[in-house]
Design an enzyme around this catalytic site. Structure first.
Site, PDB file in Angstrom:
ATOM      1  N   GLU A 276      10.306  -2.506 -54.297  1.00  0.00           N
ATOM      2  CA  GLU A 276       8.878  -2.454 -53.974  1.00  0.00           C
ATOM      3  C   GLU A 276       8.466  -1.099 -53.415  1.00  0.00           C
ATOM      4  OE1 GLU A 276      10.804  -5.052 -53.271  1.00  0.00           O
ATOM      5  OE2 GLU A 276       9.876  -6.699 -54.385  1.00  0.00           O
TER       6      GLU A 276
ATOM      7  N   HIS B  19       6.216 -16.355 -48.531  1.00  0.00           N
ATOM      8  CA  HIS B  19       5.491 -16.104 -49.777  1.00  0.00           C
ATOM      9  C   HIS B  19       4.028 -16.525 -49.681  1.00  0.00           C
ATOM     10  CE1 HIS B  19       9.375 -15.424 -51.619  1.00  0.00           C
ATOM     11  NE2 HIS B  19       8.879 -15.323 -52.822  1.00  0.00           N
TER      12      HIS B  19
END
Ligand SMILES: Cc1ncc(C[n+]2csc(CCOP(=O)(O)OP(=O)(O)O)c2C)c(N)n1
Ligand SMILES: [Mg+2]
Length: 817
Positions: free
Chosen positions: A527, A594
């Site tokens: 990321e 999440h």
């Protein structure tokens, strides 16, 4: 069509041994006769001169910091000075073969690299080219100062220009290379290929990789060097950059005409220290840094250890490695041995190292040994070199005087919005380059043909239409994306599972068939590097759509989002643009790691635009807006919404291109008693609450903020003035959420119109529980109605169903939950 990369079990299970290439260590063999023929005396002396420029420049800064004066010129320099005294040969050797098409990125200790690369560029450019650069850069502002004190020809003028521009930058002056906004650790000068230097150590690794990606994809000449400190090899983003730079797909899947892997050289300036910690023997276990290459790819990254105390060894290595990079066979790793005599900064007493060690290295000092080399091989005589040193000192005194004068070298005005004006570039463009975008299908033959044929509004006679035949939020995103891909040849999109998978949550379905690999590809699960490379790509002039799946994964790309993507436009004083849109999705159903809405985190960072569409109309219109812009955007989406159709905006989602106006909230339901403002998917909860409130005779106006930054409060204040009451809700955890920023602003802007406290209803300050318990966590319709009843407008005969009284605020805060 699935890609053709077969994984054969027989091959995968086959026994054997893995052997790597060997890695040369200091393999350069000095050959004075060959070197004389290759370089010639003039160039060899010029290398020495450039090393001296760096030494004297850094010595000047060192003296200013330590003694408050240099050669009788006094100044209290309050900013940082991370000096590279001792490392000159590595910088000059590296720059020797580089042209202005070649980019270098560096670190907090990059003054030397800036000067070396600039001096090398000055040597290579014609007088006309130099003049043009100086006359046009910053509108000729720096040149006008330098012309007043510079003596000599255009080359002298250019040398003074660079010394002065760099120094004025370090002193925070508006006549600096970046108008003082970059300072010592970030200064750069793109016309000479000197790209941003980074105070976040290792920060240049992925940004430089993105710049190399830009060169490859847009067929630009030149190579890119990331100069990184040895201790910064401990940084995760550096490793992520190595992963990104070595992806097999450049050679296995990308069209060979693109030219192979991005031309990136990771050069570790190995001075054997971090600030005080020692990678070798203490903080790392590599022994020899170049060893890393073995672990990264089958070419061992063509790694070598080279002698950074001999500029010719470095120049030789760069020349050899450049060929590898140009052939698309990179990346390359160099472990460039060097040593700093200066402390980490002038206040550092070097207590962590032995005096004997410093003395030993002083005996190898490249300024002494290279001088001897020049004399011994009759490239110069002592008087010539002494005169050269003296001339450098005089030049630096003149530059220093000019950079100190607040008349000639003023600061930006403290009482103005000049810094504010630099935060965003606000220069939308249909395309960032001429030429036809590379695509595999005519637009009409893409999935766009199917999505455009769908119902554009989700209701008929108040009843929902079948979702499969109605445009969804995800498809609205797709329409905006493909539109820009077919307009802007520079545009690329990448992230994890972006290609054959169809992108996270299917938003890119249909793009794989339409776009070649180099415009849409899967990245490693890196990321930091996804965002960091996108920053590098964008700052070089390309448009990027990067994607991080879940908003929660921004944690892995924290520096790249907070310090790089957000800050480079302003730190460059507008020299760089950042046409980078980062899509992130707020989750649900997947539990604590999440499902968080982190809008407040990015809203807090200056320099980012933050958007969060809640309807398909806005999904298309806001992504279209973001993708035509020149500013960095964090584009939030909601997983609750991807399969939703347009049920709010009358008329549905237009087939044609349109943009939502930047920063403008939308009234989604009119009312007169209370204003409910939402961010994200809570819009639908608020609409349901408003409908129920009607039963109690309460008329609620519902506003979807849509934008977080910038945000025009006019519509919001207009509504609050009408209703006198306002409640804000979103799925973000309540404590520190952006709702509180809005609440505070509304209180200040419309205090006189308020009939009750500005009320915030966020998600609970807990971890997000499993999907089965989510109703206890995310704001529900009842929470909004109950909060209105308890805090704003008691509803006659109403019995609240949840606990929303103000005493709850106190109780929850006292417990920290
Ligand atoms: C991400 C980050 N962590 C820590 C620091 C503080 N810091 C500044 S320089 C430095 C040492 C860097 O060592 P190295 O990478 O070897 O570069 P050198 O200073 O030796 O040139 C540290 C820890 C920083 N600037 N950025
Ligand atoms: Mg170091």
């Amino acid at each position: 069509m699935p890609k053709q990369l077969l994984i054969d079990p027989t091959e995968a299970r086959h026994p054997g041994m893995l052997n790597g290439p060997t890695i040369p260590l200091n393999a350069y063999i000095a050959d004075p006769i060959a070197e004389a023929a290759l370089y010639g005396s003039a160039n060899l002396v010029r290398m020495y001169r450039d090393m001296h420029y760096i030494r004297e420049f850094e010595t000047m800064l060192d003296r200013l910091k330590k003694e408050g004066a240099y050669e009788g010129v006094a100044y209290n320099h309050r900013g940082p000075a991370h000096l590279s005294i001792g490392q000159e040969a590595a910088a000059v050797g590296q720059a020797y073969h580089l042209s202005t098409d070649d980019f270098i990125f560096g670190s907090h200790r990059s003054h030397g690299e800036i000067l070396a690369k600039s001096l090398s560029a000055i040597n290579k450019l014609s007088e006309a080219e130099l003049l043009l650069i100086m006359q046009t850069y910053m509108g000729g502002q720096i040149l006008r100062v330098v012309e007043r004190f510079s003596k000599g020809n255009v080359t002298d003028l250019a040398i003074d220009y660079v010394l002065y521009g760099a120094l004025a930058e370090m002193f925070g002056r508006t006549t600096g290379l970046n108008r003082g906004m970059g300072g010592s650790m970030h200064a750069f000068f793109p016309p000479f290929g000197v790209m941003p230097n980074n105070a976040i150590v290792g920060g240049s690794a992925d940004i430089a990789t993105g710049a190399a990606l830009f060169k490859r994809i847009n067929r630009k000449p030149g190579i890119v060097i990331a100069n990184i400190g040895d201790a910064s090899l401990g940084c995760g983003p550096v490793w992520e950059a190595l992963m990104f730079a070595t992806m097999d797909q450049y050679r296995t899947l990308w069209d060979s005409e693109i030219g192979g892997a991005p031309p990136i050289l990771f050069n570790f300036m190995n001075n054997f220290y971090g600030m005080g910690g020692q990678p070798k023997g203490e903080t790392m276990g590599l022994g020899v840094l170049a060893r890393v290459g073995l672990g990264i790819n089958q070419d061992a990254m063509h790694a070598e250890r080279i002698d950074g105390y001999n500029p010719l060894a470095v120049a030789d290595a760069v020349a050899r490695k450049r060929r590898i990079l140009e052939e698309g066979r990179g990346p390359v790793l160099l472990d460039t041995i060097t040593y700093r005599f200066s402390g980490h900064s002038p206040s550092d007493a070097s207590s962590y190292r032995d005096k004997d060690e410093v003395e030993r290295w002083r005996a190898h000092d490249s300024l002494i040994t290279f001088r001897e080399y020049l004399l011994n091989n009759r490239h110069a005589d002592p008087a010539q070199l002494d005169a050269l040193q003296d001339a450098i000192r005089q030049r630096i005194i003149a530059v220093l005087r000019a950079a100190l004068s607040t008349e000639e070298s003023p600061y930006l005005s403290i009482n103005s919005e000049e810094i504010g004006d630099l935060m965003f570039s606000n220069q939308p463009a249909d395309s960032l380059a001429d030429g036809r975008p590379e695509v595999l299908l005519p637009l009409e033959q893409t999935r766009l043909g199917q999505t455009q044929a769908k119902h554009r509004f989700g209701l008929e006679d108040g009843k929902p239409l079948p979702k499969l035949r109605t445009l969804t939020y995800a498809e609205a995103l797709f329409e905006a994306t493909i539109h820009r891909f077919y307009k802007d040849p520079t545009m690329v999109a990448y992230g994890e599972e972006n290609r054959d998978w169809g992108g996270a949550f299917g938003a890119y379905r249909g793009l794989t068939e339409a776009l070649p690999y180099h415009r849409l590809f899967n990245s490693p699960i890196s990321e930091g590097a996804i965002v960091g490379t996108a920053v590098g790509y964008a700052m070089c002039g390309g448009r990027v759509l990067a994607e991080l799946m879940y908003c929660d994964f921004m944690g892995r790309a924290g520096d790249e989002i907070f310090n790089q993507m957000a800050k480079w436009q302003a730190m460059s004083a507008g020299v760089l643009k950042m046409p980078l849109v980062l899509r992130v999705s707020v989750g649900s159903k997947y539990g604590a790691q999440h499902s968080q809405d982190w809008t407040a985190l990015v809203a807090h960072i200056p320099g980012l635009q933050v958007m969060f569409p809640a309807t398909p109309y806005d999904a298309k219109g806001m992504l279209s807006l973001a993708l035509r812009g020149s500013d960095p955007v964090i584009f939030f989406e909601s997983q609750r919404l991807y399969s939703e159709t347009e049920t709010v905006v009358a008329g549905g989602v237009p087939v044609d291109y349109y943009e939502v106006p930047l920063g403008e909230p939308a009234i989604r339901r009119e009312g007169s008693d209370v204003t409910i403002i939402t961010i994200g998917a809570t819009l639908y909860v608020a609409l349901a609450a408003a409908q129920e409130l009607e039963q109690y005779g309460i008329s609620a106006e519902v506003i979807d903020a849509r934008f977080i930054n910038p945000l025009n409060y006019e519509t919001i204040i207009g509504s609050v003035r009408k209703t006198g009451r306002v409640i804000l809700s979103s799925e973000a955890c309540e404590r520190g959420s952006f709702l509180h920023t809005m609440a505070s602003n509304i209180s200040q802007l419309a205090f006189d119109a308020l009939d009750g406290p500005v009320t915030v209803v966020g998600a609970r300050n807990w971890i997000t529980p499993p999907v089965e318990l989510e109703e206890a966590f995310f704001p529900q319709k009842e929470w909004i109605i109950d909060s209105i009843h308890e805090r704003l407008l008691p509803i006659a005969g109403y019995v609240p169903r949840t606990r929303q009284a103000t005493s709850e605020i106190q109780r929850r805060n006292k417990r920290g939950i």
